[in-house]
Design an enzyme around this catalytic site. Sequence first.
Site, PDB file in Angstrom:
ATOM      1  N   ASP A  93       0.830  -1.202   0.000  1.00 56.20           N
ATOM      2  CA  ASP A  93       0.000   0.000   0.000  1.00 56.20           C
ATOM      3  C   ASP A  93       0.867   1.257   0.000  1.00 56.20           C
ATOM      4  O   ASP A  93       2.029   1.243   0.426  1.00 56.20           O
ATOM      5  CB  ASP A  93      -0.957   0.007   1.183  1.00 56.20           C
ATOM      6  CG  ASP A  93      -0.251  -0.023   2.539  1.00 56.20           C
ATOM      7  OD1 ASP A  93       0.740  -0.771   2.672  1.00 56.20           O
ATOM      8  OD2 ASP A  93      -0.694   0.684   3.456  1.00 56.20           O
ATOM      9  N   GLU A 110      -0.021  -0.936   5.915  1.00 52.97           N
ATOM     10  CA  GLU A 110       1.082  -0.362   6.687  1.00 52.97           C
ATOM     11  C   GLU A 110       0.938   1.149   6.826  1.00 52.97           C
ATOM     12  O   GLU A 110       1.242   1.718   7.878  1.00 52.97           O
ATOM     13  CB  GLU A 110       2.422  -0.680   6.024  1.00 52.97           C
ATOM     14  CG  GLU A 110       3.626  -0.474   6.934  1.00 52.97           C
ATOM     15  CD  GLU A 110       4.163   0.953   6.956  1.00 52.97           C
ATOM     16  OE1 GLU A 110       4.931   1.293   7.875  1.00 52.97           O
ATOM     17  OE2 GLU A 110       3.809   1.753   6.050  1.00 52.97           O
TER      18      GLU A 110
END
Length: 383
Positions: free
Chosen positions: A69, A134
């Site tokens: 991400d 994250e």
Amino acid sequence: MPSPVFELTCELIRRASVTPDDAGCQAAIGDRLARAGFAIEHLRYGDVDNLWATHGSGAPVLVFLGHTDVVPSGPVANWASPPFEPVVRDGRLYGRGAADMKSGVAAMVVALEEFVRAQPQHAGTIALLVTSDEEGASIDGVRRVADEFRRRGQRIDACVVGEPSSKQRLGDLVRIGRRGSLTGRLTVRGVQGHVAYPEKANNPIHAFAPALAALVAERWDEGNDAFPPTSFQLSNLDAGTGADNVIPGELHAVFNFRFGTASTAQALRERTEAILRRHGVDLGAGAGTLDWWLSGEPFATPAGPLRAAALAAIRESCGAEPELSTGGGTSDGRFIAPLGAEVVELGVCNASIHKVDEHVALDELERLPALYGAIAARMLGGR
């Protein structure tokens, strides 16, 4: 001809995987590693994708950890080229996630492919763990996977986090730990009223101001050999109706501690609440509330096999003597260290992360798979 790590990094950048959307990154990675002989497991929790890929069996277990991400690009018009279209300019690859950390993930994948091709009978287990959570809340990502690993009894002996750690050139800094992060969300309730009649109101700003001054002035600890002293920072403060003749009825404050092993989260909570009480901020009887969120505990990796392998690989591959640091923000390493693992963080330069025109130097990108591969070789046999 483009290199495998360059091609994979570009493929990942093209996927607009803004947290928590993985946008197919992990499916592509899983397919590649399956062809290389890895066992693939997709762990999806809520809207978050996690990939667990393993090769070999038994101990030691060496894990490479990353995330697919990225943060939002911000206004696209501010970018010199579209953020999700990889472009090379002046020896740099541009695109959202180029440094944080699709280059690191791509380098790990290529390194693992090459390692098991060269050493199919390597010692122990080599693995890749990636998440799409994250940059966000970090609830259903590695935190959740670590809980699942505890349930299964899955051991991890060593973990290389591919976060962009370097400052000026690849390998000049290795993170061997991270500070803990503790956030407090405070509400102080007063009585709203007219500024001309303060005796009929109770101003929560006035009530909180002395406590805030004391919190800012407090020396929380002196740090230790691994960590600097604990820091307290107020990040948000809000009160008022917008009118200049109204005493507000509530104040909201958000603050954060970054702390090492010289203090505990529990001690910081207790001392904060004692300072608030001492300065008249009542958290009881509906007068105020304080909610805590512990994002992660501090950890520091002592000298051991992983640190030795990482330092030796950097000296050989980069010709650098790296600084050993526990600074910076948090990373997903904070969820793996409590499993008993040695953890180091090593990746490309971080000067452009989260910025407009994020980029990675091509020479660093091309050298990164060999650096990760050298660590794997030292940890799991052979050179």
